[in-house]
Design an enzyme around this catalytic site. Structure first.
Site, short mmCIF file in Angstrom:
data_model
loop_
_atom_site.label_atom_id
_atom_site.label_comp_id
_atom_site.label_asym_id
_atom_site.label_seq_id
_atom_site.Cartn_x
_atom_site.Cartn_y
_atom_site.Cartn_z
N LYS A 1 -6.62 4.72 -2.26
CA LYS A 1 -7.82 4.18 -1.58
C LYS A 1 -7.54 3.89 -0.10
CE LYS A 1 -8.44 0.58 -4.27
NZ LYS A 1 -7.39 0.63 -5.30
N ARG B 1 -14.58 -5.83 -7.03
CA ARG B 1 -13.57 -5.64 -8.05
C ARG B 1 -14.02 -6.21 -9.39
NH1 ARG B 1 -8.91 -5.20 -4.95
NH2 ARG B 1 -6.94 -5.25 -6.03
N ARG C 1 6.38 2.89 -3.67
CA ARG C 1 5.70 2.63 -2.39
C ARG C 1 6.43 1.58 -1.55
NH1 ARG C 1 -0.61 0.90 -2.35
NH2 ARG C 1 0.10 -1.04 -3.29
N ARG D 1 6.08 -4.34 -1.23
CA ARG D 1 5.17 -5.46 -1.46
C ARG D 1 5.60 -6.18 -2.72
NH1 ARG D 1 -0.93 -3.13 -1.01
NH2 ARG D 1 -1.12 -4.42 -2.88
N ARG E 1 -1.67 -6.03 -12.47
CA ARG E 1 -2.78 -5.55 -11.65
C ARG E 1 -3.53 -4.42 -12.35
NH1 ARG E 1 0.72 -3.75 -7.16
NH2 ARG E 1 -1.06 -3.07 -5.96
#
Ligand code: ADP
Length: 219
Positions: A17, A92, A129, A161, A172
């Site tokens: 996204k 969300r 990532r 992160r 998540r």
């Protein structure tokens, strides 16, 4: 005045996204409104908002609807959002989607783009990532920037992160399935949903999104 272009991009964490939103925002000259970026910036700045949400973000939980709804409402009052905006990470939950209709008015949203990617692929993408803490550039763990810890765009620190660690990823993705997947039906029932195969290369995904917008006469 030209009509506002308000777009929503949906997809699991790691679906791409952020990457696609940056490109779309540039192409259509609308601001990229990422609630995750806004909240992370607040945490980094240690503002009252940041202090309030820091531990929620770190654990991979969701911030309350009330709080993010207010953030988005305020963001749309800023001058650069007069032409519209591209929402990434919001809505969300169904509650947030309803709030968005109140904020933008009934025909406010032109299209919701769903980046469809299997759970195995996003899990793999998220665990590898790495991101620049300063400018948000995204790398993979095998990239020289990730190994050296230095961003080649701005020289900032490249880190993992906290919510890209395995326990938080799982939390998540579960939250996505429970709270966010129902939004696909919400937008589909309004005739506003277009799904795109998010497992393709970034350029191919960009092309598929452009085609979807074009086919609906949006851009
Ligand atoms: P991701 O989609 O990869 O989890 P984001 O950058 O969109 O990451 O968001 C990071 C975190 O910020 C989320 O895990 C959540 O804690 C918080 N957050 C962002 N957007 C929302 C939202 N619309 N509602 C509630 N919490 C949010």
């Amino acid at each position: 005045m030209t009509a506002r272009l308000n777009l929503v991009i949906l997809g699991k964490q790691g679906a791409g996204k952020g990457t696609q939103s940056k490109r779309l925002a540039q192409t259509y000259k609308i601001p990229h409104i990422s609630t995750g970026d806004i909240l992370r910036a607040a945490v980094k700045a240690k503002s009252p908002l940041g202090l309030e949400v820091a531990s929620i973000l770190e654990s991979g939980g969701l911030v309350s609807d009330d709080l993010v709804n207010r953030l988005v409402e305020q963001r749309f009052l800023e001058p650069d959002a007069a032409r519209g905006g591209l929402l990434d990470g919001f809505p969300r939950t169904i509650g947030q989607a309803e709030a968005l209709e109140r904020i933008l008015g009934h025909d406010g949203i032109k299209l919701c783009i769903n980046l469809d990617v299997p759970v195995e692929l996003v899990t793999q993408r998220l665990s590898s990532r790495r991101v620049c803490q300063e400018c948000g550039a995204i790398y993979s763990d095998v990239d020289v920037e990730a190994i050296s810890g230095t961003c080649s765009v701005c020289g900032g620190d490249v880190i993992q992160r906290a919510d890209d660690r395995p326990e938080a990823i799982q939390k998540r993705l579960e939250a996505y399935e429970r709270d966010t997947e129902p939004l696909l039906k919400f937008y589909e029932s309004r005739g506003l949903l277009e799904s795109v195969d998010g497992s393709l290369s970034p350029d191919d995904v960009t092309r598929a999104i452009a085609q979807a917008l074009h086919a609906r006469g949006i851009a």
